[in-house]
Scaffold this motif. Sequence first.
Motif, PDB file in Angstrom:
ATOM      1  N   TYR A  98      35.627  27.030  42.742  1.00  0.00           N
ATOM      2  CA  TYR A  98      36.146  28.401  42.732  1.00  0.00           C
ATOM      3  C   TYR A  98      35.741  29.200  41.491  1.00  0.00           C
ATOM      4  CZ  TYR A  98      39.493  25.699  39.985  1.00  0.00           C
ATOM      5  OH  TYR A  98      40.063  24.846  39.079  1.00  0.00           O
ATOM      6  N   ILE A  99      35.090  28.593  40.521  1.00  0.00           N
ATOM      7  CA  ILE A  99      34.860  29.271  39.235  1.00  0.00           C
ATOM      8  C   ILE A  99      33.633  30.191  39.297  1.00  0.00           C
ATOM      9  CG2 ILE A  99      33.350  27.559  38.150  1.00  0.00           C
ATOM     10  CD1 ILE A  99      35.101  27.927  35.587  1.00  0.00           C
ATOM     11  N   ASN A 138      43.774  32.187  43.520  1.00  0.00           N
ATOM     12  CA  ASN A 138      43.322  33.247  42.622  1.00  0.00           C
ATOM     13  C   ASN A 138      41.939  32.936  42.048  1.00  0.00           C
ATOM     14  OD1 ASN A 138      46.588  33.382  42.222  1.00  0.00           O
ATOM     15  ND2 ASN A 138      45.636  35.376  42.102  1.00  0.00           N
ATOM     16  N   LYS A 139      41.253  33.986  41.634  1.00  0.00           N
ATOM     17  CA  LYS A 139      39.915  33.833  41.075  1.00  0.00           C
ATOM     18  C   LYS A 139      39.988  33.330  39.630  1.00  0.00           C
ATOM     19  CE  LYS A 139      38.721  38.182  42.131  1.00  0.00           C
ATOM     20  NZ  LYS A 139      39.620  38.731  43.132  1.00  0.00           N
ATOM     21  N   VAL A 140      38.942  32.622  39.220  1.00  0.00           N
ATOM     22  CA  VAL A 140      38.814  32.145  37.834  1.00  0.00           C
ATOM     23  C   VAL A 140      37.444  32.569  37.319  1.00  0.00           C
ATOM     24  CG1 VAL A 140      38.732  30.160  36.296  1.00  0.00           C
ATOM     25  CG2 VAL A 140      40.323  30.162  38.215  1.00  0.00           C
ATOM     26  N   PHE A 184      27.047  39.257  44.482  1.00  0.00           N
ATOM     27  CA  PHE A 184      26.863  37.830  44.216  1.00  0.00           C
ATOM     28  C   PHE A 184      28.201  37.092  44.197  1.00  0.00           C
ATOM     29  CE2 PHE A 184      26.272  34.265  41.222  1.00  0.00           C
ATOM     30  CZ  PHE A 184      25.248  33.593  41.878  1.00  0.00           C
ATOM     31  N   CYS A 185      29.203  37.712  43.571  1.00  0.00           N
ATOM     32  CA  CYS A 185      30.498  37.031  43.417  1.00  0.00           C
ATOM     33  C   CYS A 185      31.346  37.099  44.680  1.00  0.00           C
ATOM     34  CB  CYS A 185      31.279  37.626  42.243  1.00  0.00           C
ATOM     35  SG  CYS A 185      30.559  37.204  40.652  1.00  0.00           S
ATOM     36  N   LYS A 186      31.023  38.009  45.588  1.00  0.00           N
ATOM     37  CA  LYS A 186      31.845  38.150  46.794  1.00  0.00           C
ATOM     38  C   LYS A 186      31.192  37.553  48.032  1.00  0.00           C
ATOM     39  CE  LYS A 186      34.487  42.211  45.400  1.00  0.00           C
ATOM     40  NZ  LYS A 186      34.835  43.609  45.692  1.00  0.00           N
ATOM     41  N   ILE A 187      29.977  36.992  47.877  1.00  0.00           N
ATOM     42  CA  ILE A 187      29.303  36.390  49.028  1.00  0.00           C
ATOM     43  C   ILE A 187      30.161  35.263  49.587  1.00  0.00           C
ATOM     44  CG2 ILE A 187      27.336  34.951  49.726  1.00  0.00           C
ATOM     45  CD1 ILE A 187      25.630  36.542  47.780  1.00  0.00           C
ATOM     46  N   GLY A 196      47.092  38.134  38.582  1.00  0.00           N
ATOM     47  CA  GLY A 196      47.207  36.704  38.848  1.00  0.00           C
ATOM     48  C   GLY A 196      45.923  35.934  38.650  1.00  0.00           C
ATOM     49  N   ASP A 197      44.762  36.643  38.595  1.00  0.00           N
ATOM     50  CA  ASP A 197      43.487  35.957  38.360  1.00  0.00           C
ATOM     51  C   ASP A 197      43.427  35.453  36.918  1.00  0.00           C
ATOM     52  OD1 ASP A 197      42.773  36.527  40.921  1.00  0.00           O
ATOM     53  OD2 ASP A 197      41.502  38.239  40.424  1.00  0.00           O
TER      54      ASP A 197
END
Length: 1008
Positions: A394-395, A364-366, A266-269, A304-305
Motif C-alpha cells: 500500500y505504500i 488509508n494511504k501511506v 501513477f498513484c491512482k492507477i 486519516g492518511d
Amino acid sequence: MHLRVKLLGSPQVFCDEHIIQFPFRKAEGLFYYLIVEKVVSREKLAGIFWGDLDQVYALKNLRNALYVLHKTLSPDLIIQDNQWIRINDSAPLSLDIDMLHDLNKIHRHSLEGIADEFLDGFYISKCPEFEEWVFAKRTQIKSFCIENLKSRLALCCKSKSYDTALEMAKLILKLDEFDEEVIRSTMNIYVSLGQITKALQTYQIFKSKVIEILGVSPDVSTESLYDEICLMHQKNMVDRLNNTRPLSLYGSIFGREDELARLHAFCKISDPSRIPKCILITGVPGVGKSHLIRHFLDTYLEAGDLLLSCKAIEINGSQYPLGPWHELLSRLSTSNLSLVGLHTPGTLSDMLAKSIERKRKKGNKVVLYMENLHDFDSASIEVFRCFLNRLPAYIRIIIESRNDDAHHIDALLKSAYRRDSLDYMHIKIYPFTKEGTENFCRFLLPSYKVSPEQLEVIYNYTKGTPLFLKEIASLIAEGKNLNLFSQKLQDIVKEHFVLLPKLEGELLKVISVFNVDASYKLLKSILNNADEQELAEAINSLMNKGFIIEKIEEGDRHYAFAHSEIKSIIYNFIEREHKRSLHERLAYLTREDMGDWSNIKWKEALNSIYHLHQANLLIEELKARLNLLKLHLSFNHELFPMLSDETLKSARVPFSEMESMATYGKDVRDLLYEIHCTIGESHELEVLERTYYWLDGSYLVWYGKYREGLKKIYDTLYWAKNRGETKLELDCLLGLCYFGIQTENGQMLKKYALDMLKAAQSNFLDSYIGVSLRFLGLGYLLTGDLKRAERLFKASIKTFERLNTTRPRNSLSIIAALNYLGDVRHWEGRFEEALSLYEYCISLCNKQGLYHGLSLFHANAGHVAFDLKDHSLMLYHLNKSIQLNEQHNGGRGAAISHTLLALYWATKGEPGRAIDNLRKANHICATLNKKYWIGMLLYTKGIMRNIMDNRDEFKHLWIDELPESAAEYAKEAVCILEGLHIEHERQKACKLLTSLLSHEDISRYLTV
C-alpha cells in the motif's frame, strides 16, 4: 442612595459611584456574607465571625459590627430582630454575581470580569468558618459561571459567531485552564477562523502545561483532533519566498501541470497485483521539486492518511550515520520499542516496515517522502536498498534528489522494477526555457509587460529557475529598475532581510544556526524567552513571507528554511562573534535539554557537539565526544550496562561497526592535536587524553585486538592510580573485568573485581560497588566456588535495591545478578529453580520495557528446559532468544540457542533445520571463542556425527560441516567442559564419549 457591590475579583462597595471604606475587616466581611446569604440567624453570624469567644461576647461584638454597618451604609439596608438579620429586599442594591444568571445581558467588554475569583484577596484572620464559606461560594460560582459560559459558547459556535465564541472559550479557560472540552472547542474555533497555526499552538501550550503541572498527557480525543489539524496544516504549507500577494504561488502549480497530472495518474492507477509504487523526482536546486511534491500531497492526502518524511542530518560537515531512518523510526515507535544497537541495514529496514504497519490505519494511504536523497549517507542508502525488499503493497514513496546524485538510486529502483518488486516512475524537472520564463513572468505579473530586453536580463540571471524568477519578479512588482539590477540571490535575500522587523530578523538568524530543524522550545529560550504571542506572530509572518516552513514532529513544533540556499545566505549575514555566541548558547541549551550524559540520545549529543565545534569550545567539544564514546561503549559492548531504565529504553546508538568507530576515533585524535597546538598542556587535557586511551583500548579489546588494547588500558590504569583519578581508574578496571568475562578467565576477573570493589568503597561510589560485587561473584562462579558466588550476587542485588530508592532506577543491574543466580542453580543441577529465576528475569525485563540481556535470559531458560526434557518450552524460549537477538541485537545467547536447536532437530529427523542452526552456532562460536559455547557445540557435533554415521541420507547435507569422527568431537567437548565446573554438562559429554569408544579406547583415553 444606590449601593453597587462588586464581589468578583477584589471586593468593592460603591455608593452612588463613591467607594465606601469600612472601618474594620470583620464588619466588611459580615456585610459580604449578609448580602449573599440574604437571611442569617444571630447565633450563626456570631459563631462564624467570633467563634473563638463566649457566646455573650460574640453576640455583643456582632451588635457592635451591625451598628458600624448601620452608620457606614444606608440605615434601611439591614433589618434585624432578636433572632434574624436580613437584607432589605426593597433596598436599592445591585450585585455583580446576580448578572451571572443571564450572560446575554452583560456587555462583551464587561464579560472579562466574570472570570475573576469571588472575594479575591479578602481574608479575615481567626475566622475559619468564614474562609470555608468563601471557598464553597467560589466553587459554586465558578461551576455556575462555567456552565453558563459553555451554553453561550455552544450557541455562538452554532450561529458561527466565532469571534464571540473565542472570547467565551478564553473566559472558561481562565476559570479552568485544564478543561479539555473547551481546549478542543478553541482549536476548532481557530480552524474555523482559518488560524490553523494558533489551533496547533493552543494544543502545544496546553500539552506542556498539563504534563508539567498534572503529570498526565492530553485526552485521546484531544490528541486525535490535534493529529487531524496537523494533517490539515501540512497540506496548507507552501513555498512562498515573499509577502507580495500577487506573486503568491499558493494553490497554483504553474508550468508543472503535466508532472502533477503524472503523479496523480501513477498513484491512482488500479493495480490488481498490489505492488508498492515509487516516484523519483530530480532537478537542480530551486527548480521547484519541493513545491511540486507539497502541492501533490495537498491534493492527494485525505484525513486519516499517514504522511512520513525523512531527510539527512549534517553534523560538522559530515552526515549523521543512519540519521534519516533513526529519526523516522523514533517517531513511529511506541514507548516499548527499543532501537538500541539497531546498526544493521536489514534490522533497521525490517523494523521500519513493521512500524509503518502498526501506525497505519486500515484502508488509508501511506506516503513516505524522502527529502534531499543526495545528502543521505551510504549506510542510509543501504537501509533503503534492504527496505525495498520489504515494502508493503500500500505504500507510495516519493524521493527528491538533485540531478547529479540521482543516477545510483535510479539504477537501484530500475533494478527493483525489473524484478517486479515495485512500480517505478522517474520525473525529471527542468528549468524553464526562455519562452517558459516569459510565460512564468506573465503569470506572476499579470499587469506588467516584460520587454524583450528585460526578459534577456532576467533569463541570464535566473537561467529559468523558478526560485530566482519569483524573487526578481517581486522586485519588478515593487517598482525596481531591472536595468540597474545586478545583484544575485544573496543581494535579493539581503534586501528582503534588512526590511524585516527586528524580532523576525533575529529569528531567521537563530534558525540558520541550527544544523537540524529548529525546535520552538529552543528558539524561545535563545531569544531570551521572548513574549510567546509576539514570537508566534513573528513565526506566522515569516511563514507567510515564505522564508520558513513549520513541521510537527512527535507533537512538537519545528521550523526550517523553505530553501537551503536562503539558509546559507542568512547564516553568512551573521557577524562572526554573534554567530559564535549563538552556537555557544545553543550548545549549552541543547546540553541542558539532554540532562546527564547517561540519559541522552545520540542525535541530541551530536547536535551539541556540532554547536560546540562551531563555537570553538574545543575542550568542551572533546569532553562531549568522549562522553558519547563512553555511552556507545556501554550500549554496544557491555552486556549489562550501568545505566538507568529510562536511558536503556530511550537512547539510540546508530553504529558500532569497526570502520565507523575508527572514523570517529580519528576525529577525537585530530581534536586532541588541535587543542595541544592552540591551548597547550594542562592537567585537565591530560585526563581527557588518558580517557581517550582507555576508550580506544576498550574498543580494541572488544574487536579482538587484545594485546594492543590491554596495553592502553593497563597504561591508563597505572597513570590514573598514581594521579588519584579514581573515576578513570574504575573505568579501566571495569574494562578489564569485561575482558575477564569475555575470555572466561575467572582468576583475572576476581583480581580486578576486587581492586574495583576496594577503590569504589574508598570513594563511596555505590553503583561501582554493586557492579564489582557482581563481577566478583561471576569470577567465583567461573572458578567453581558456587556458594561464594551466590552470596556475592545477593549482595550486589541488595546494593542496587537500596540505590533504586533514591536514584533513577537501574533494574538491569538487579536482573543481571538474578540471571547469574540462575546460572548457579543451573550448574548445581537444580533445574526447576534455575528455570524460575530465568523466567523471573524475563518477566522483569518485559515489565520495565528493557531489551538488554533479554535474548540471553530466553536462551538460558531454553537451555534448562532442554535439560528438563520439556521440548515445547525449550522451543518457545530458544526461538524467542533468536528472534530478539536478530531484531534488537540486545544481548547474547544466540550461540547456545542455535546449538540446542541443531541438536533437537537432528534427533527429530529434520536434517535441513539441524544443519542450518549448526552453521549459525559455528559462526558465532568461531567469532567470540567462548569456551562454554564451544564445549556445547562440540558435544552437539558429536551427537550429530553419530546420527550421520547411522543415517546415510543425512551425509550429503552434513558431511562438510562434520568432517571429524563423533568420538573426536566428544573428546574435545570433554576436554573443554572439564575445566568449567559445570558437572552435569561434563557428565553428558563423558557419557557420549564412552558410548562411542571401545573398552581398549576408553582405557587408552583415560591414561592419556
